[in-house]
Design a protein around this motif. Structure first.
Motif, PDB file in Angstrom:
ATOM      1  N   VAL A   1      31.549  40.060  43.209  1.00 27.89           N
ATOM      2  CA  VAL A   1      30.820  40.441  44.476  1.00 27.89           C
ATOM      3  C   VAL A   1      31.438  41.830  44.888  1.00 27.89           C
ATOM      4  O   VAL A   1      30.906  42.454  45.939  1.00 27.89           O
ATOM      5  CB  VAL A   1      30.729  39.276  45.689  1.00 27.89           C
ATOM      6  CG1 VAL A   1      29.967  38.108  45.243  1.00 27.89           C
ATOM      7  CG2 VAL A   1      32.246  39.147  46.023  1.00 27.89           C
ATOM      8  N   TRP A   2      32.580  42.315  44.353  1.00 27.92           N
ATOM      9  CA  TRP A   2      33.048  43.367  44.853  1.00 27.92           C
ATOM     10  C   TRP A   2      32.292  44.445  44.194  1.00 27.92           C
ATOM     11  O   TRP A   2      31.823  44.854  43.226  1.00 27.92           O
ATOM     12  CB  TRP A   2      34.611  43.736  44.114  1.00 27.92           C
ATOM     13  CG  TRP A   2      35.488  42.874  44.490  1.00 27.92           C
ATOM     14  CD1 TRP A   2      35.612  41.953  45.651  1.00 27.92           C
ATOM     15  CD2 TRP A   2      37.015  42.717  43.968  1.00 27.92           C
ATOM     16  NE1 TRP A   2      36.604  41.204  45.648  1.00 27.92           N
ATOM     17  CE2 TRP A   2      37.508  41.951  44.516  1.00 27.92           C
ATOM     18  CE3 TRP A   2      37.538  43.407  42.926  1.00 27.92           C
ATOM     19  CZ2 TRP A   2      38.963  41.427  44.427  1.00 27.92           C
ATOM     20  CZ3 TRP A   2      39.049  42.929  42.631  1.00 27.92           C
ATOM     21  CH2 TRP A   2      39.558  42.143  43.468  1.00 27.92           C
ATOM     22  N   HIS A   3      31.899  45.427  45.174  1.00 23.87           N
ATOM     23  CA  HIS A   3      30.874  46.593  45.197  1.00 23.87           C
ATOM     24  C   HIS A   3      31.697  47.744  45.701  1.00 23.87           C
ATOM     25  O   HIS A   3      31.330  48.385  46.852  1.00 23.87           O
ATOM     26  CB  HIS A   3      29.795  46.470  45.638  1.00 23.87           C
ATOM     27  CG  HIS A   3      28.974  45.187  45.248  1.00 23.87           C
ATOM     28  ND1 HIS A   3      28.534  45.312  44.026  1.00 23.87           N
ATOM     29  CD2 HIS A   3      28.632  44.057  45.417  1.00 23.87           C
ATOM     30  CE1 HIS A   3      27.994  44.086  43.513  1.00 23.87           C
ATOM     31  NE2 HIS A   3      28.014  43.507  44.641  1.00 23.87           N
ATOM     32  N   PHE A   4      32.623  48.460  45.226  1.00 20.91           N
ATOM     33  CA  PHE A   4      33.362  49.725  45.528  1.00 20.91           C
ATOM     34  C   PHE A   4      33.684  50.477  44.254  1.00 20.91           C
ATOM     35  O   PHE A   4      33.466  49.909  43.308  1.00 20.91           O
ATOM     36  CB  PHE A   4      34.553  49.244  46.492  1.00 20.91           C
ATOM     37  CG  PHE A   4      35.789  48.492  45.632  1.00 20.91           C
ATOM     38  CD1 PHE A   4      36.540  49.291  44.769  1.00 20.91           C
ATOM     39  CD2 PHE A   4      35.805  47.062  45.792  1.00 20.91           C
ATOM     40  CE1 PHE A   4      37.387  48.334  44.063  1.00 20.91           C
ATOM     41  CE2 PHE A   4      36.736  46.458  45.222  1.00 20.91           C
ATOM     42  CZ  PHE A   4      37.726  47.037  44.343  1.00 20.91           C
TER      43      PHE A   4
ATOM     44  N   ARG B   1      38.919  44.965  38.427  1.00 16.48           N
ATOM     45  CA  ARG B   1      38.734  43.592  37.948  1.00 16.48           C
ATOM     46  C   ARG B   1      39.526  43.274  36.403  1.00 16.48           C
ATOM     47  O   ARG B   1      40.338  42.312  36.162  1.00 16.48           O
ATOM     48  CB  ARG B   1      37.280  42.971  37.871  1.00 16.48           C
ATOM     49  CG  ARG B   1      36.616  42.825  39.275  1.00 16.48           C
ATOM     50  CD  ARG B   1      35.325  42.449  39.118  1.00 16.48           C
ATOM     51  NE  ARG B   1      34.931  41.295  38.587  1.00 16.48           N
ATOM     52  CZ  ARG B   1      34.147  40.834  37.929  1.00 16.48           C
ATOM     53  NH1 ARG B   1      33.010  41.834  37.843  1.00 16.48           N
ATOM     54  NH2 ARG B   1      33.859  39.556  37.434  1.00 16.48           N
ATOM     55  N   TRP B   2      39.154  44.279  35.752  1.00 14.71           N
ATOM     56  CA  TRP B   2      39.539  44.203  34.241  1.00 14.71           C
ATOM     57  C   TRP B   2      41.145  44.317  34.415  1.00 14.71           C
ATOM     58  O   TRP B   2      41.841  43.580  33.644  1.00 14.71           O
ATOM     59  CB  TRP B   2      38.965  45.362  33.405  1.00 14.71           C
ATOM     60  CG  TRP B   2      37.762  44.853  32.701  1.00 14.71           C
ATOM     61  CD1 TRP B   2      36.557  45.169  33.166  1.00 14.71           C
ATOM     62  CD2 TRP B   2      37.544  43.819  31.861  1.00 14.71           C
ATOM     63  NE1 TRP B   2      35.552  44.661  32.286  1.00 14.71           N
ATOM     64  CE2 TRP B   2      36.459  43.868  31.583  1.00 14.71           C
ATOM     65  CE3 TRP B   2      38.552  43.253  30.999  1.00 14.71           C
ATOM     66  CZ2 TRP B   2      35.537  43.276  30.492  1.00 14.71           C
ATOM     67  CZ3 TRP B   2      37.816  42.684  29.879  1.00 14.71           C
ATOM     68  CH2 TRP B   2      36.629  42.535  29.702  1.00 14.71           C
ATOM     69  N   LEU B   3      41.985  45.010  35.094  1.00 15.23           N
ATOM     70  CA  LEU B   3      43.113  45.583  34.849  1.00 15.23           C
ATOM     71  C   LEU B   3      43.810  44.227  35.559  1.00 15.23           C
ATOM     72  O   LEU B   3      44.797  43.618  35.213  1.00 15.23           O
ATOM     73  CB  LEU B   3      43.687  46.575  35.899  1.00 15.23           C
ATOM     74  CG  LEU B   3      43.025  48.008  34.946  1.00 15.23           C
ATOM     75  CD1 LEU B   3      43.567  49.178  36.076  1.00 15.23           C
ATOM     76  CD2 LEU B   3      43.887  48.316  33.775  1.00 15.23           C
ATOM     77  N   PHE B   4      43.469  43.612  36.873  1.00 13.73           N
ATOM     78  CA  PHE B   4      43.850  42.447  37.636  1.00 13.73           C
ATOM     79  C   PHE B   4      43.979  41.257  36.605  1.00 13.73           C
ATOM     80  O   PHE B   4      45.125  40.666  36.513  1.00 13.73           O
ATOM     81  CB  PHE B   4      43.206  42.240  38.878  1.00 13.73           C
ATOM     82  CG  PHE B   4      43.631  41.093  39.881  1.00 13.73           C
ATOM     83  CD1 PHE B   4      45.127  41.312  40.267  1.00 13.73           C
ATOM     84  CD2 PHE B   4      42.979  40.137  39.892  1.00 13.73           C
ATOM     85  CE1 PHE B   4      45.503  40.333  41.129  1.00 13.73           C
ATOM     86  CE2 PHE B   4      43.481  38.992  40.772  1.00 13.73           C
ATOM     87  CZ  PHE B   4      44.672  39.226  41.307  1.00 13.73           C
ATOM     88  N   CYS B   5      42.726  41.124  36.114  1.00 18.88           N
ATOM     89  CA  CYS B   5      42.365  39.671  35.200  1.00 18.88           C
ATOM     90  C   CYS B   5      43.188  40.116  33.794  1.00 18.88           C
ATOM     91  O   CYS B   5      43.969  38.983  33.320  1.00 18.88           O
ATOM     92  CB  CYS B   5      41.133  39.409  35.000  1.00 18.88           C
ATOM     93  SG  CYS B   5      40.304  38.787  36.513  1.00 18.88           S
ATOM     94  N   GLY B   6      43.421  41.322  33.461  1.00 20.17           N
ATOM     95  CA  GLY B   6      44.195  41.348  32.146  1.00 20.17           C
ATOM     96  C   GLY B   6      45.808  41.048  32.643  1.00 20.17           C
ATOM     97  O   GLY B   6      46.463  40.401  31.727  1.00 20.17           O
TER      98      GLY B   6
END
Length: 84
Positions: free
Chosen positions: A20-23, A30-35
């Motif tokens: 739901v992040w829309h910035f 998201r990719w960097l954090f989850c990676g």
């Protein structure tokens, strides 16, 4: 394998709820954090569980058997983040 499976379940939940992040740059974040949430434990567990070898042929960085999959995953992550 079980610790990585449990970590993957947590990361999948985080990935789902951060949808739901829309910035600007949300997909890249998201990719960097989850990676990082998957990559850091993977490397730490690999180093902790690997057996020390007394070999004349020392390597720097990742062992050869980890290099190709890591490079493929990194390339796909970057391409996905850029395309999004």
């Amino acid at each position: 394998m079980l610790p990585m499976a449990l970590i993957n379940l947590v990361v999948a939940g985080i990935w789902h709820f951060t949808g739901v992040w829309h910035f600007a740059g949300a997909s890249l974040v998201r990719w960097l954090f989850c990676g990082a949430l998957i990559g850091v434990p993977y490397v730490c567990l690999g180093r902790a569980l690997s057996v020390a070898k007394n070999s004349r042929n020392a390597f720097i960085g990742l062992p050869p058997e980890m290099g190709i999959p890591f490079a493929i995953i990194a390339a796909l992550t970057l391409v996905s983040a850029i395309a999004a």
